[in-house]
Design an enzyme around this catalytic site. Structure first.
Site, PDB file in Angstrom:
ATOM      1  N   TYR A 197      37.857  84.571  64.957  1.00  0.00           N
ATOM      2  CA  TYR A 197      37.702  85.582  64.244  1.00  0.00           C
ATOM      3  C   TYR A 197      35.733  85.168  64.408  1.00  0.00           C
ATOM      4  CZ  TYR A 197      37.798  87.745  59.604  1.00  0.00           C
ATOM      5  OH  TYR A 197      37.228  88.387  58.482  1.00  0.00           O
ATOM      6  N   ARG A 213      43.961  75.146  37.079  1.00  0.00           N
ATOM      7  CA  ARG A 213      43.698  75.301  38.666  1.00  0.00           C
ATOM      8  C   ARG A 213      44.357  74.842  39.872  1.00  0.00           C
ATOM      9  NH1 ARG A 213      38.024  72.810  38.367  1.00  0.00           N
ATOM     10  NH2 ARG A 213      38.423  71.352  39.016  1.00  0.00           N
ATOM     11  N   LYS A 268      46.565  90.061  55.561  1.00  0.00           N
ATOM     12  CA  LYS A 268      46.767  90.611  55.767  1.00  0.00           C
ATOM     13  C   LYS A 268      48.563  90.904  55.729  1.00  0.00           C
ATOM     14  CE  LYS A 268      42.884  90.523  57.871  1.00  0.00           C
ATOM     15  NZ  LYS A 268      42.384  89.799  58.450  1.00  0.00           N
ATOM     16  N   ASP A 303      44.146  79.620  63.532  1.00  0.00           N
ATOM     17  CA  ASP A 303      44.730  80.478  62.902  1.00  0.00           C
ATOM     18  C   ASP A 303      45.265  80.980  63.110  1.00  0.00           C
ATOM     19  OD1 ASP A 303      43.667  82.799  61.598  1.00  0.00           O
ATOM     20  OD2 ASP A 303      41.253  83.416  62.360  1.00  0.00           O
TER      21      ASP A 303
HETATM   22  C1  LIG Z   1      41.971  88.341  58.321  1.00  0.00           C
HETATM   23  C2  LIG Z   1      41.147  87.748  59.389  1.00  0.00           C
HETATM   24  C3  LIG Z   1      40.856  86.570  58.591  1.00  0.00           C
HETATM   25  C4  LIG Z   1      39.759  85.795  57.601  1.00  0.00           C
HETATM   26  O1  LIG Z   1      40.873  86.587  56.700  1.00  0.00           O
HETATM   27  P1  LIG Z   1      39.592  87.178  55.254  1.00  0.00           P
HETATM   28  O2  LIG Z   1      40.422  86.788  54.484  1.00  0.00           O
HETATM   29  O3  LIG Z   1      39.655  88.846  55.379  1.00  0.00           O
HETATM   30  O4  LIG Z   1      38.906  86.651  54.839  1.00  0.00           O
HETATM   31  C5  LIG Z   1      40.641  84.865  59.675  1.00  0.00           C
HETATM   32  N1  LIG Z   1      41.275  84.607  60.447  1.00  0.00           N
HETATM   33  C6  LIG Z   1      41.938  86.312  61.062  1.00  0.00           C
HETATM   34  C7  LIG Z   1      42.203  86.145  62.486  1.00  0.00           C
HETATM   35  C8  LIG Z   1      41.897  87.602  60.303  1.00  0.00           C
HETATM   36  O5  LIG Z   1      42.558  88.533  60.913  1.00  0.00           O
END
Ligand SMILES: *Cc1c(COP(=O)(O)O)cnc(C)c1O
Length: 401
Positions: free
Chosen positions: A111, A58, A208, A183
């Site tokens: 987000y 883990r 992403k 973020d």
């Molecule tokens: C997609 C996204 C997230 C969340 O990511 P997940 O892997 O889907 O939980 C957070 N912040 C932004 C800006 C995003 O585009």
């Protein structure tokens, strides 16, 4: 390679970090380790490993550590923690840095699931949130409270793509005893010098562009030296961990990220200019394009060679939601779906006013979000032509009335 080799060019770091050097005889890639239990040959060895990350899968495996090292090298971070989704990277970080009675300054264009966490678990635990205008800059000083511990930024903003003045915000935050959490999903680990801009913790939805192929979910928390132990302590208490298969997919994606972003960026610029020239489009939201909102700040703070392919388009108010839906439905190469950053193009109707505390009325015209993928851009433009023709075949607001 390790974080001390940050002087190498970005693309070089992405291809070499987290794997063995020239003297290694064997496979190019680190082994894909699937593991839970780690075995020890004797009690002395168990004793020696106790308290380290090698004691249980883990905490770490060869595969997850290779990915952590590569991400640290990519962004110039002191530490990396990997989580099962981008959202869990955000929630873990906020839980680590805030305690009951603390105050959070959250950018209004965040987000939406991040906002839901602020209104949900954070509020339940006595942590208050104030949403601020993404364009506030140094004016954020007026919102700082003695108990403000985190200033959260997300630039460009979700759906509306405002570019924040992060150095100005970070100066105020640090002077007031708060840390800056970002973020950074749109920027990716290589799109800007996050830590030099004043960010203390840089979070990515690795889902992403890092994974990059729409086949795994993952989050990454990249911290500076000062905060790594606080964040890791909470990360461990929450039992956060990722599997070896996903780590291997993310590592594979990361190796080609610089090359992919170069194509996303070039095609995105072509698509953005094309959209701008359509009479129904009032505004294209793509800060890398000259003349768009936020372009000047973007040019100052981001690395132009690694812009990504995500943008927005705002229609004139005369365009109906029905027309936009028709455009979206008629395209064949743009998939309809959430998420982005994979190799494929995506399209989505958006309604940012549903997710805003400030300036909600500014965003009530029909809007689109596009992710420009790695298809040939001529094909994408032809596909959008079809969509726009379909839009034009339907009545406008004035014609309906
Ligand atoms: C997609 C996204 C997230 C969340 O990511 P997940 O892997 O889907 O939980 C957070 N912040 C932004 C800006 C995003 O585009």
């Amino acid at each position: 390679m390790n974080k001390h080799e940050f002087h190498l060019q970005t693309a070089t770091r992405l291809t070499h970090a987290g794997r063995k050097g020239k003297d290694h005889h064997g496979p190019v890639n680190p082994p894909l380790v699937r593991a839970s239990t780690m075995l020890f040959p004797d009690c002395a060895a168990l004793q020696e490993a106790n308290g380290t990350r090698r004691v249980y899968a883990r905490h770490a495996t060869e595969t997850t550590m290779a990915l952590e090292q590569a991400l640290c090298a990519a962004e110039g971070a002191a530490a990396c923690m990997l989580t099962p989704s981008g959202l869990s990277a955000i929630t873990t970080t906020l839980l680590a840095l805030l305690k009951p009675g603390d105050h959070l300054l959250m950018v209004d264009t965040t987000y939406d699931p991040t906002r839901q966490f602020c209104e949900g678990l954070l509020k339940q635990n006595g942590i208050s949130t104030t949403y601020y205008d993404p364009l506030i800059g140094a004016g954020i000083s007026a919102l700082m409270q003695p108990n403000t511990k985190v200033v959260f930024v997300e630039s460009p903003g979700s759906l509306t793509f405002e570019v924040q003045d992060i150095p100005a915000i970070a100066t105020v935050a640090h002077a007031g005893g708060a840390v800056v959490v970002s973020d950074s999903t749109w920027a990716t680990p290589i799109g800007w010098a996050s830590f030099e801009l004043g960010i203390d913790v840089s979070i990515h939805a690795a889902t992403k562009y890092i994974v990059g192929h729409s086949d795994a979910l993952m989050g990454a928390i990249l911290t500076n030296e000062a905060l790594q132990h606080r964040v890791r302590d909470t990360y461990k208490q929450l039992g956060m961990s990722i599997g070896g298969d996903d780590a291997a997919l993310a590592l594979r994606g990361l190796r080609t990220m610089a090359a992919r972003l170069a194509v996303h960026r070039e095609s995105a610029k072509v698509v953005a200019r094309w959209l701008q020239s359509q009479p129904e489009v009032a505004e294209v939201l793509y800060p890398p394009m000259e003349g768009t909102a936020g372009h000047e700040l973007w040019k100052r703070d981001f690395r132009p060679e690694y812009a990504c392919g995500l943008m927005g388009a705002v229609f004139h108010r005369d365009v109906t939601k029905q027309q936009v839906a028709e455009l979206i439905d008629r395209t064949r190469l743009f998939g309809i779906g959430f998420s982005w950053g994979g190799y494929e193009s995506l399209i989505l109707p958006t309604c940012p006013s549903n997710y805003r505390t400030i300036n909600a009325e500014k965003w009530t015209a029909p809007m689109l979000r596009l992710h420009v993928g790695l298809e040939a851009v001529e094909d994408l433009l032809a596909d959008l032509e079809v969509g726009f023709s379909a839009l034009r075949a339907l009545p406008t607001m004035a014609q309906v009335a």
